[in-house]
Design a protein around this motif. Structure first.
Motif, mmCIF file in Angstrom:
data_model
loop_
_atom_site.group_PDB
_atom_site.id
_atom_site.type_symbol
_atom_site.label_atom_id
_atom_site.label_comp_id
_atom_site.label_asym_id
_atom_site.label_seq_id
_atom_site.Cartn_x
_atom_site.Cartn_y
_atom_site.Cartn_z
ATOM 1 N N UNK A 142 -79.904 -19.060 -37.133
ATOM 2 C CA UNK A 142 -80.976 -20.027 -36.935
ATOM 3 C C UNK A 142 -82.028 -19.877 -38.024
ATOM 4 N N UNK A 143 -82.503 -21.010 -38.517
ATOM 5 C CA UNK A 143 -83.560 -21.015 -39.516
ATOM 6 C C UNK A 143 -84.911 -20.946 -38.799
ATOM 7 N N UNK A 144 -85.675 -19.898 -39.036
ATOM 8 C CA UNK A 144 -86.963 -19.716 -38.384
ATOM 9 C C UNK A 144 -88.074 -20.209 -39.309
ATOM 10 N N UNK A 145 -88.594 -21.403 -38.994
ATOM 11 C CA UNK A 145 -89.684 -21.914 -39.819
ATOM 12 C C UNK A 145 -91.008 -21.297 -39.369
ATOM 13 N N UNK B 140 -77.188 -28.448 -27.330
ATOM 14 C CA UNK B 140 -76.601 -29.784 -27.314
ATOM 15 C C UNK B 140 -77.619 -30.853 -27.724
ATOM 16 N N UNK B 141 -78.914 -30.555 -27.570
ATOM 17 C CA UNK B 141 -79.941 -31.567 -27.782
ATOM 18 C C UNK B 141 -80.864 -31.272 -28.957
ATOM 19 N N UNK B 142 -80.834 -30.056 -29.471
ATOM 20 C CA UNK B 142 -81.753 -29.643 -30.531
ATOM 21 C C UNK B 142 -80.957 -29.242 -31.765
ATOM 22 N N UNK B 143 -81.426 -29.654 -32.932
ATOM 23 C CA UNK B 143 -80.732 -29.334 -34.177
ATOM 24 C C UNK B 143 -80.793 -27.840 -34.453
ATOM 25 N N UNK B 144 -79.837 -27.365 -35.260
ATOM 26 C CA UNK B 144 -79.784 -25.932 -35.567
ATOM 27 C C UNK B 144 -81.041 -25.456 -36.271
ATOM 28 N N UNK B 145 -81.634 -26.314 -37.090
ATOM 29 C CA UNK B 145 -82.827 -25.910 -37.842
ATOM 30 C C UNK B 145 -84.034 -25.692 -36.940
ATOM 31 N N UNK B 146 -84.034 -26.304 -35.761
ATOM 32 C CA UNK B 146 -85.168 -26.164 -34.837
ATOM 33 C C UNK B 146 -84.808 -25.356 -33.597
ATOM 34 N N UNK B 147 -83.638 -24.756 -33.572
ATOM 35 C CA UNK B 147 -83.207 -23.988 -32.409
ATOM 36 C C UNK B 147 -83.997 -22.696 -32.250
ATOM 37 N N UNK B 148 -84.687 -22.286 -33.310
ATOM 38 C CA UNK B 148 -85.450 -21.038 -33.251
ATOM 39 C C UNK B 148 -86.533 -21.081 -32.175
ATOM 40 N N UNK B 149 -87.074 -22.266 -31.910
ATOM 41 C CA UNK B 149 -88.090 -22.393 -30.870
ATOM 42 C C UNK B 149 -87.520 -21.964 -29.518
ATOM 43 N N UNK C 220 -86.729 -17.931 -25.104
ATOM 44 C CA UNK C 220 -85.885 -17.150 -24.205
ATOM 45 C C UNK C 220 -86.191 -15.660 -24.305
ATOM 46 N N UNK C 221 -86.295 -15.152 -25.529
ATOM 47 C CA UNK C 221 -86.560 -13.721 -25.720
ATOM 48 C C UNK C 221 -87.930 -13.344 -25.161
ATOM 49 N N UNK C 222 -88.935 -14.189 -25.429
ATOM 50 C CA UNK C 222 -90.287 -13.898 -24.942
ATOM 51 C C UNK C 222 -90.340 -13.895 -23.430
ATOM 52 N N UNK C 223 -89.635 -14.834 -22.792
ATOM 53 C CA UNK C 223 -89.653 -14.850 -21.330
ATOM 54 C C UNK C 223 -88.993 -13.597 -20.759
ATOM 55 N N UNK C 224 -87.895 -13.147 -21.371
ATOM 56 C CA UNK C 224 -87.241 -11.925 -20.888
ATOM 57 C C UNK C 224 -88.202 -10.741 -20.928
ATOM 58 N N UNK C 225 -88.935 -10.633 -22.045
ATOM 59 C CA UNK C 225 -89.795 -9.469 -22.238
ATOM 60 C C UNK C 225 -91.091 -9.589 -21.439
ATOM 61 N N UNK C 226 -91.835 -10.669 -21.691
ATOM 62 C CA UNK C 226 -93.148 -10.822 -21.061
ATOM 63 C C UNK C 226 -93.041 -11.335 -19.629
ATOM 64 N N UNK D 157 -99.860 -31.357 -31.775
ATOM 65 C CA UNK D 157 -99.198 -31.891 -32.956
ATOM 66 C C UNK D 157 -97.745 -31.500 -33.087
ATOM 67 N N UNK D 158 -97.173 -30.872 -32.079
ATOM 68 C CA UNK D 158 -95.756 -30.490 -32.107
ATOM 69 C C UNK D 158 -94.935 -31.670 -31.601
ATOM 70 N N UNK D 159 -93.920 -32.047 -32.347
ATOM 71 C CA UNK D 159 -93.117 -33.207 -31.979
ATOM 72 C C UNK D 159 -91.662 -32.955 -32.353
ATOM 73 N N UNK D 160 -90.821 -33.961 -32.081
ATOM 74 C CA UNK D 160 -89.414 -33.878 -32.470
ATOM 75 C C UNK D 160 -88.642 -32.835 -31.690
ATOM 76 N N UNK D 161 -87.621 -32.262 -32.335
ATOM 77 C CA UNK D 161 -86.758 -31.285 -31.679
ATOM 78 C C UNK D 161 -87.486 -30.024 -31.225
ATOM 79 N N UNK D 162 -88.466 -29.498 -31.987
ATOM 80 C CA UNK D 162 -89.195 -28.328 -31.472
ATOM 81 C C UNK D 162 -89.856 -28.605 -30.124
ATOM 82 N N UNK D 163 -90.472 -29.769 -29.992
ATOM 83 C CA UNK D 163 -91.109 -30.109 -28.714
ATOM 84 C C UNK D 163 -90.076 -30.251 -27.605
ATOM 85 N N UNK D 164 -88.965 -30.929 -27.915
ATOM 86 C CA UNK D 164 -87.920 -31.115 -26.909
ATOM 87 C C UNK D 164 -87.351 -29.771 -26.468
ATOM 88 N N UNK D 165 -87.123 -28.866 -27.421
ATOM 89 C CA UNK D 165 -86.591 -27.550 -27.077
ATOM 90 C C UNK D 165 -87.523 -26.776 -26.164
#
Length: 330
Positions: free
Chosen positions: A73-76, A141-150, A155-161, A273-281
């Motif tokens: 995953x590309x982490x922007x 299935x709904x989010x592009x690979x470039x925005x899957x990092x969100x 998921x990781x943060x919820x497991x920990x915190x 100001x978050x929109x697109x696939x990051x918001x959907x994810x």
């Protein structure tokens, strides 16, 4: 991914509704089929099979999936906001659960106060979502690979915190008040033993380290083994739930978790100001049905397991119906 073709009168682009329908079919098909298979075959399996499947997914399957996603995953830069949004979402779920509990206790038809076990179970179900088994299986299935990092960071943060932080604190408060069996070092040990956290850390640190082609291919293929396994386990667990008498009460945390909470999260991050696939994810992750981890915490701290189990059933059904709504809105 299909090659890009220019838009000409002879090659019309697919309509947005067609794209949405294709994505829904792709997401629902494995979820329904594999979950249904788990419900059907549970009677033919050894009684220990669900336990070992769950342990295998928790300690091996999901960490490998997160390891692979962390490498691929590309982490922007903006994705660094995901952990902050996750923590805020968890606190929001906890606050909504507590507020609804106060209102519920004051209703005229409420004849008796809920037990501490019910209170703790309701708060857990309102706060924790199944971002691991279900979330990481549905969102790609709904989010592009470039925005899957969100979604991965959520998921990781919820497991920990969430699960091993707020979840343990809430469970301990309502289940073990005055027993003296809870120690801070036990919670710290649980935190450092979260396998998904190690999978994410190792995957992120080795992103620039090339692996043999066979290893890379195996990592990519492992995701499509973990997803069916997770859905089969969900079907098995759903078939074994015996908390049907708690279904009415389970509507409260289920609605909070799958409708109210993601609606607020989606509105707030849109204003940021978050929109697109990051918001959907993020919205989809915040809308995930109640987590199976709630059952583990309920058993460990003597809470109301029937309420947690019923919340999983109700919230899963609501979530399936709400996916098209979140796709349309976000």
């Amino acid at each position: 991914h299909t090659p890009h073709t220019p838009h000409t009168p002879h090659t019309p682009l697919p309509a947005p509704r067609s794209i949405m329908l294709d994505r829904l079919v792709q997401a629902y098909t494995p979820l329904i089929c594999w979950t249904g298979l788990g419900i059907l075959v549970v009677r033919f399996l050894p009684s220990t099979f669900p336990y070992w499947l769950g342990r295998g997914l928790y300690w091996v399957g999901v960490p490998i999936e997160i390891f692979a996603l962390a490498r691929q995953t590309v982490f922007d830069e903006r994705a660094r906001l995901a952990p902050t949004i996750t923590v805020a979402s968890l606190l929001l779920g906890l606050s909504l659960g507590w507020l609804s509990l106060q209102i519920w206790q004051k209703l005229p038809q409420q004849l008796e106060d809920p037990t501490p076990g019910i209170k703790g179970s309701l708060l857990l179900s309102s706060m924790l979502g199944n971002t691991g088994f279900v979330g990481l299986a549905i969102v790609p299935y709904f989010v592009s690979e470039t925005d899957l990092s969100w979604a991965v960071l959520y998921s990781v943060t919820q497991n920990v915190f969430g699960t091993y932080g707020l979840g343990v604190l809430v469970s301990s408060y309502y289940g073990r008040q005055g027993t003296g069996t809870n120690r801070w070092w036990m919670q710290l040990k649980d935190l450092f033993c979260v396998p998904s956290l190690w999978g994410f850390a190792i995957g992120s640190l080795t992103r620039n380290l090339p692996l043999p082609q066979f290893a890379e291919s195996s990592l990519h293929a492992s995701i499509w083994v973990v997803i069916p396994g997770a859905f089969i386990l969900m079907g098995i667990r759903l078939s074994q739930i015996q908390g049907w008498q708690s279904l009415k009460l389970a509507l409260l945390p289920a609605i909070l978790k799958t409708i109210v909470m993601p609606a607020i999260v989606g509105t707030v991050i849109s204003m940021m100001g978050i929109s697109g696939d990051p918001r959907l994810g993020i919205v989809l992750m915040s809308a995930m049905p109640c987590a199976f981890a709630g059952l583990i915490l309920a058993e460990e701290y003597n809470l109301n397991g029937n309420l947690v189990a019923s919340s999983i059933i109700v919230s899963t059904l609501i979530f399936l119906g709400m996916i098209p709504v979140w796709l349309y809105l976000y």
